[in-house]
Write an enzyme that holds these catalytic residues in place. Structure first.
Site, PDB file in Angstrom:
ATOM      1  N   TRP A   1      -8.629  -8.497  -3.244  1.00 56.63           N
ATOM      2  CA  TRP A   1      -8.931  -7.990  -4.590  1.00 56.63           C
ATOM      3  C   TRP A   1      -7.669  -7.915  -5.445  1.00 56.63           C
ATOM      4  CZ3 TRP A   1      -8.226  -2.547  -6.506  1.00 56.63           C
ATOM      5  CH2 TRP A   1      -7.336  -1.821  -5.726  1.00 56.63           C
ATOM      6  N   ASP A   2      -6.516  -8.052  -4.803  1.00 58.82           N
ATOM      7  CA  ASP A   2      -5.230  -8.023  -5.488  1.00 58.82           C
ATOM      8  C   ASP A   2      -5.221  -8.971  -6.691  1.00 58.82           C
ATOM      9  OD1 ASP A   2      -5.021  -7.125  -2.824  1.00 58.82           O
ATOM     10  OD2 ASP A   2      -2.895  -7.602  -2.705  1.00 58.82           O
TER      11      ASP A   2
ATOM     12  N   GLU B   1      -6.427   3.448   1.847  1.00 61.37           N
ATOM     13  CA  GLU B   1      -6.913   3.123   3.201  1.00 61.37           C
ATOM     14  C   GLU B   1      -6.520   4.186   4.225  1.00 61.37           C
ATOM     15  OE1 GLU B   1      -5.376  -0.828   3.669  1.00 61.37           O
ATOM     16  OE2 GLU B   1      -7.058  -1.739   2.613  1.00 61.37           O
TER      17      GLU B   1
ATOM     18  N   LYS C   1      -2.319   6.485   0.207  1.00 60.23           N
ATOM     19  CA  LYS C   1      -1.522   5.269   0.365  1.00 60.23           C
ATOM     20  C   LYS C   1      -1.174   4.643  -0.991  1.00 60.23           C
ATOM     21  CE  LYS C   1      -1.809   0.776   2.716  1.00 60.23           C
ATOM     22  NZ  LYS C   1      -2.708  -0.202   3.326  1.00 60.23           N
TER      23      LYS C   1
HETATM   24  C1  BGC Z   1      -3.665  -2.564   0.558  1.00 58.54           C
HETATM   25  C2  BGC Z   1      -4.832  -3.308  -0.047  1.00 58.54           C
HETATM   26  C3  BGC Z   1      -4.409  -4.715  -0.364  1.00 58.54           C
HETATM   27  C4  BGC Z   1      -3.816  -5.406   0.862  1.00 58.54           C
HETATM   28  C5  BGC Z   1      -3.227  -6.761   0.530  1.00 58.54           C
HETATM   29  C6  BGC Z   1      -3.179  -3.323   1.793  1.00 58.54           C
HETATM   30  O1  BGC Z   1      -2.068  -2.681   2.336  1.00 58.54           O
HETATM   31  O2  BGC Z   1      -4.041  -1.258   0.939  1.00 58.54           O
HETATM   32  O3  BGC Z   1      -5.265  -2.656  -1.221  1.00 58.54           O
HETATM   33  O4  BGC Z   1      -5.510  -5.444  -0.813  1.00 58.54           O
HETATM   34  O5  BGC Z   1      -2.769  -4.620   1.383  1.00 58.54           O
HETATM   35  O6  BGC Z   1      -2.211  -6.650  -0.409  1.00 58.54           O
END
Ligand code: BGC
Length: 769
Positions: free
Chosen positions: A357-358, A488, A601
């Site tokens: 989703w980034d 997360e 986070k």
């Molecule tokens: C983040 C996610 C992100 C992923 C890839 C994870 O550490 O919590 O939001 O999509 O990294 O960058």
């Protein structure tokens, strides 16, 4: 945090060999051209710690999933962009001793990456056995002017001895991914050959059957005069080399110009690969290194023309923002809707090359502001093309009737993430994909995107939310259970504010899209209704009910929305009270301890307040910021940028600057101790947002461009550029004035600190700050 990278406005410099940081420097000095990327590995042998990495866009392998406890619905594989053929290799021997900076005495060492031109330079003096000293100068780049080509100029000078120098330029396809789940080799050799100063290796990926042909050709000079060497061909499986020796005396210098062609079946038919490789090599060799470099410089100058950001008075911040823009531009050029932006781009293996989703949440604003509109549209089309797969993904989880759940991680539309609490529950990603459609249309004014592309995606996502949400008899409200928000460090929570807000917002926006289509494109709308079996009345009446009666956890004392049900039961001890030895908590604490802790986070509730700023007043944003930010540990690279923008919006300039520096220099200073794995490419889009939306206060409200700039303490001035609709604008801001240059052929109205100004075509306007 590390600080061995020298501050410079245009270059990333390592002076002296920091062996223990070699993986970090290899990531930082990565080169790329949107089609492939190369870590800053050495051309010659290096037996010390190193992550050798060469990556080619779109070439992936479905590595078999590795999990302890299988859950129904898990994907069978995790897609990996493969570590591909080594095209940079040149082995070197001084008499019979092989050059290896892990063994030789390094008398001086310097390398830099020039962001103006994407040129990597390395110079060193090494002492071999018998005190024989050599000076090596190497330059290389991956061309953005001709994306199939890489070029290297590699010189070795004998400083104080007479003897024999031997070289072996090579192409080596015998490579593996360090992160391969079962130590498998993913490549099969198809064909190879070497003759004289040229060679090639063609490989095919197992299972996915992509082919990649890598060719080399080189020229030699002795003391700047061209020199025809006597070569020996070296061949083994997936490896071709061409070896030659030269007798030298003190002061003699041998230069190799090595050209590489990286040709894949993404752009050429299988039976034409070899021919395309030869053609590309011929093009490169005929032009020669310096001319190719001149083309590269020109192409990069053009990129910088629309995307550069300048800061006067803060070299560290200047280097930071340029580094972020440069790396984004190396990763994604936006001319191919099959490609996307991986969290590590082409700079490492972890998360390498796959889409999160980034892209929608953090990279789209950058492409909207700095690239032609088509580039952002291509990012949206990537998801549109995956819609059917997203519907199938939702079906696997039990959803019906065209509901779509886009994957958490994907390369071809299929989900390939496999931690249940993220794969099945981190569903806010669906909201980000819907929001990107709004963001694109709001910025560009291209409402036509709704019909049919945008609408189809919105409808499928709204259908998903509608089925995922249930009525709570106890609460007499609709609820959204069992989710993981962007934070997360909490899993399987009920009523995560951000996810629920996204769900409600998507349904409202889809309702608006329906109104628009019915009014502006009634015929097309009817066609879509049939195609998508849309029972408008039935489906939308449930959406309307949900949007009115959704439950959001709220603390009436603090007057804030809660991240999720039960958040206030936690011990709310600010992160500033954590002992330094406990951080980062994701490396120091058990998962159990993290889950029960109040620590966040990355922006979660604050992500909604950032996206829907206009739906909250300033005091509300402040209250939320003051509650959540002190509990946030920013252990995701995507965190600081959102906090920086919000801090700017509520006038916390110092905090905004602190958070900005953290995102801008995240990799350069290795804040999270993980740059060795690769760069945080997607968070680099967030850095641009923190600058332009944060310091610059740029917003687009109802089609009107606004800026609301301030200058962080210590800066004299700064400037940024924006593509806005048909205009290209440059903003120069100092403590007294805001100057806006309109480089385009149309007049543009811009609201500055809330007041409307017209900036005529090809003119500039100066306003008091
Ligand atoms: C983040 C996610 C992100 C992923 C890839 C994870 O550490 O919590 O939001 O999509 O990294 O960058």
């Amino acid at each position: 945090m590390k600080n061995y990278i020298i501050h410079d406005e245009w270059k990333i410099i390592e002076n002296g060999f920091h062996k223990e940081e070699n993986r970090v420097t290899e990531s930082l000095l990565s080169i790329g051209n949107g089609r492939s990327g190369q870590r800053a590995n050495f051309e010659e042998k290096y037996s010390g710690d190193s992550l050798r990495g060469s990556y080619v866009a779109g070439i992936y392998y479905p590595d078999k999933t590795r999990v302890g406890w299988w859950k129904n619905g898990y994907p069978e594989y995790f897609a990996k962009i493969l570590n591909a053929t080594n095209w940079i290799g040149i082995n070197v021997w001084i008499d019979d001793e092989e050059l290896d900076l892990n063994q030789a005495e390094v008398l001086s060492f310097y390398r830099d990456l020039d962001m103006k031109s994407g040129l990597l330079t390395r110079k060193f003096v090494a002492q071999m056995a018998g005190e024989k000293q050599i000076e090596v100068s190497a330059r290389r780049f991956l061309s953005i002017a001709d994306q199939e080509i890489g070029a290297i100029s590699y010189s070795v000078k004998a400083l104080n001895f007479s003897g024999k120098l031997t070289f072996e330029p090579y192409v080596d396809g015998d490579v593996v991914n360090e992160d391969s789940n079962y130590d498998e080799n993913f490549w099969i050799g198809i064909s190879q050959g070497v003759s004289g100063q040229s060679g090639f290796v063609c490989l095919e990926t197992k299972k996915t059957a992509f082919q990649l042909c890598t060719g080399m050709n080189y020229k030699v000079q002795l003391n700047n005069e061209s020199f025809l060497p006597d070569t020996n061909s070296i061949e083994r499986e997936k490896y071709v080399g061409s070896r030659f020796s030269v007798e030298v005396k003190p002061g003699d210098e041998i230069t190799i110009e090595k050209y590489a062609a990286l040709i894949s079946t993404l752009y050429h038919a299988k039976n034409k690969l070899k021919e395309a490789t030869e053609k590309a090599l011929k093009r490169a060799t005929e032009k020669g290194f310096e001319k190719l470099l001149a083309d590269q410089q020109k192409a990069w100058a053009k990129r910088w023309e629309t995307s550069d950001v300048r800061i006067e008075g803060d070299v560290a911040a200047q280097q930071g923002i340029r580094f972020n823009i440069f790396q984004l531009n190396q990763t994604y050029l936006g001319d191919d809707e099959r490609l996307n932006i991986g969290p590590k781009g082409f700079t490492g293996e972890k998360y390498g090359g796959v889409t999160y989703w980034d892209t929608e949440a953090y990279c789209l604003p950058f492409t909207l502001g700095t690239a032609p509109q088509m580039v952002s549209k291509n990012l949206l089309m990537y998801r549109y093309k995956h819609l059917q797969k997203a519907i199938e993904n939702a079906e696997k989880l039990g959803f019906t009737d065209g509901a779509a759940l886009f994957p958490m991680v994907t390369i071809n539309g299929e989900e390939c993430h496999n931690e249940w609490e993220i794969t099945f529950e981190e569903i806010h990603r669906n909201g980000a994909i819907a929001y990107a459609i709004y963001n694109y249309i709001n910025y560009t004014g291209d409402k036509e995107y709704l019909a049919p592309y945008g609408f189809e995606v919105l409808l499928a996502i709204s259908r998903f939310w509608s089925q995922r949400i249930n009525w709570s008899e106890e609460k007499k409200k609709f609820v959204l259970l069992g989710v993981t928000g962007p934070n997360e460090y909490e899993n399987n929570v009920n009523n995560n504010f951000h996810t629920s807000y996204m769900a409600v917002w998507t349904m409202k926006y889809t309702l608006e899209a329906i109104d628009y289509l019915k009014k502006e494109h009634p015929m097309l709308y009817e066609v879509l209704v049939k195609k998508l079996k849309f029972q408008e009345l039935k489906e939308t009446s449930r959406w309307k009910k949900i949007t009115k009666e959704m439950y959001f956890p709220y603390d009436f004392t603090r007057k804030i929305y809660l991240q999720q049900d039960g958040f206030l039961d936690k011990e709310l001890i600010p992160a500033s009270e954590l002992r330094p030895e406990d951080r980062p908590i994701n490396q120091k604490w058990s998962w159990d301890r993290i889950l029960r802790s109040p620590y966040i986070k990355q922006a979660d509730t604050l992500q909604s307040l950032y996206w829907f700023e206009n739906e909250f007043d300033k005091a509300t944003i402040e209250r939320h910021f003051d509650f959540y930010e002190p509990l946030t540990v920013h252990e995701s690279s995507l965190s600081s940028c959102i906090h920086s923008i919000l801090a700017s919006a509520i006038g916390r300039q110092e905090k905004a600057y602190e958070m900005y520096l953290r995102t801008a220099r995240l990799d350069l200073d290795d804040y999270n101790n993980d740059t060795c794995d690769g760069l945080h490419i997607t968070s680099m889009g967030g850095t641009w947002m923190a600058f332009v939306q944060g310091f610059g206060g740029m917003r687009v409200l109802n089609g009107q461009l606004h800026i609301n700039p301030f200058i962080p303490d210590g800066w004299k001035s700064y400037s940024f550029r924006l593509n806005f609709r048909e205009a290209h604008l440059e903003f120069l801001i100092n403590r007294n004035q805001i100057k806006i240059l309109n480089h385009s052929k149309i007049n543009v109205d811009i609201a500055v600190h809330g007041e409307l100004h017209q900036v005529p075509a090809k003119k500039e306007v100066t306003i008091n700050n």
